[in-house]
Design an enzyme around this catalytic site. Sequence first.
Site, PDB file in Angstrom:
ATOM      1  N   ASN A 101     -11.965   6.088  -3.756  1.00 46.34           N
ATOM      2  CA  ASN A 101     -10.628   5.707  -3.515  1.00 46.34           C
ATOM      3  C   ASN A 101     -10.005   6.100  -2.311  1.00 46.34           C
ATOM      4  O   ASN A 101     -10.182   7.060  -1.606  1.00 46.34           O
ATOM      5  CB  ASN A 101      -9.717   6.263  -4.883  1.00 46.34           C
ATOM      6  CG  ASN A 101      -8.401   5.722  -4.934  1.00 46.34           C
ATOM      7  OD1 ASN A 101      -8.466   4.564  -5.545  1.00 46.34           O
ATOM      8  ND2 ASN A 101      -7.284   6.386  -4.221  1.00 46.34           N
ATOM      9  N   GLU A 151     -11.468   0.648  -2.320  1.00 48.07           N
ATOM     10  CA  GLU A 151     -10.717   0.233  -1.348  1.00 48.07           C
ATOM     11  C   GLU A 151     -11.507  -0.109   0.030  1.00 48.07           C
ATOM     12  O   GLU A 151     -11.078  -0.828   0.867  1.00 48.07           O
ATOM     13  CB  GLU A 151      -9.408   0.638  -1.106  1.00 48.07           C
ATOM     14  CG  GLU A 151      -8.501   0.821  -2.387  1.00 48.07           C
ATOM     15  CD  GLU A 151      -8.792   1.754  -3.456  1.00 48.07           C
ATOM     16  OE1 GLU A 151      -9.781   2.541  -3.117  1.00 48.07           O
ATOM     17  OE2 GLU A 151      -8.119   1.640  -4.603  1.00 48.07           O
ATOM     18  N   ASP A 179      12.634   6.644   0.862  1.00 49.36           N
ATOM     19  CA  ASP A 179      11.626   5.635   0.632  1.00 49.36           C
ATOM     20  C   ASP A 179      12.179   4.304   0.835  1.00 49.36           C
ATOM     21  O   ASP A 179      13.133   4.050   1.578  1.00 49.36           O
ATOM     22  CB  ASP A 179      11.608   5.854  -1.108  1.00 49.36           C
ATOM     23  CG  ASP A 179      10.221   5.328  -1.601  1.00 49.36           C
ATOM     24  OD1 ASP A 179       9.547   4.406  -1.188  1.00 49.36           O
ATOM     25  OD2 ASP A 179       9.736   6.336  -2.404  1.00 49.36           O
TER      26      ASP A 179
HETATM   27 MN    MN Z   1      -8.822   2.941  -6.338  1.00 51.46          MN
END
Ligand code: MN
Length: 427
Positions: A138, A201, A249
Amino acid sequence: MREFLKTLGENYRILEIEEEVSTYLQICEIMRKYPKEALIFHNIRETNMKIVSGICNTREKIAKAMGVDVSGIIQRIVEATENPVPIDRYQDAKNFFEVSKKPEMTELPVPTYYKKDGGPYITAGVIIAKDPDTGVRNASIHRILVLGEDRLTARIVPRHLHTYYQRAESMDEPLEIAIAIGMNPATLLATTTSVSITTDELEVANNFQMGEMSLINCETVDLEVPECEILLEGEILPYERAAEGPFVDLTDTYDVVRQEPVIQLSRAHYRENPLYHAIMPAGNEHKLLQGLPQEPRIFQAVQNTVPTVKNVVLTDGGCCWLHAAVSIQKQTQGDGKNVIMAALSAHPSLKHCVVVDEDVNILDPEDLEYAMATRVKGDDDIIIVPLARGSSLDPSATSDGTTTKVGVDATKPLDKKEKYERVSQTL
Ligand code: MN
């Protein structure tokens, strides 16, 4: 990243800042002055490293990194997420990087952006890990707060990395991670796509790189990372937590302080004269990297219900997160309403959605307002959905996480098309 900077320099202005600036507030002050420029800070008071920012703060720059036009970004992301390409080129960290040493975070020019920030924050750090159960890799971007020379904490939202460290924690094990800083925008964007937990990814990134991507084998952890300027290796410790926040944010408002996992670093690697990538919170780079990968999801969901969808944008003014504009070639009366329902459910954080005809440019806020001014009747064309799950980032959301969603159908009625024809466009 430095290869992309060359391409960027040939097509866009890069502002070289030679004056001495501090990572404390000053860097951010200058970034705010140039929201759409690429910046290189050459003279940082606290360290010898340079800071790069704004390499992907416009859709044009992101399109350039992906080798497409702005209008082709959505299709390119769909293509890449549906066709990840396995990676078979590897090299060792000690061959790729000029410097390998014990981690000392004070060597890095990590900015403190605003006064009330919890401390210096790494904002372009991609955390790479492997699923302790399946071994699937990941890669995801997290804001990372520096706690000490070799200790960090990160906001880890309940997605894939969160699942990984919880699985490790349930076995009383730390989770090995690597943090890569300073890479090509297309690779960065791949790490923000919402693919399934079984998809790597980095293989999506390899599709963007036409299968030519090569990875670097870490030294102290069993992980591979994309080519980058700075690489940190370490592990997420089981059971330990630290206060993370406050930090600004997407909405340009402060997120709350939470107890988040602690990262213990084991090794640091730098390229020669490394370029530290800093992303200003709530700036265009942040908004696009987070929001843009959601557009293909909305596009696909809308396409399932109205195949003649033309374009989808999470607008800048909506923080690239809370507002969507969708253009369609309307074929059936009522298409607009169906588009609204599909869009609102495809991206759960979406709060307001406006649907327009294809003669409206959804990248132009004035054109969108024109459509709302001339093609909307409030009693017929607005859908209101109270008490739906919304975005945790929305300051107006209620404490149980719900909000009111609004859809605006700003498409022309099919039976009165000529009445709505924009004369200046017919010339
Ligand atoms: Mn992932």
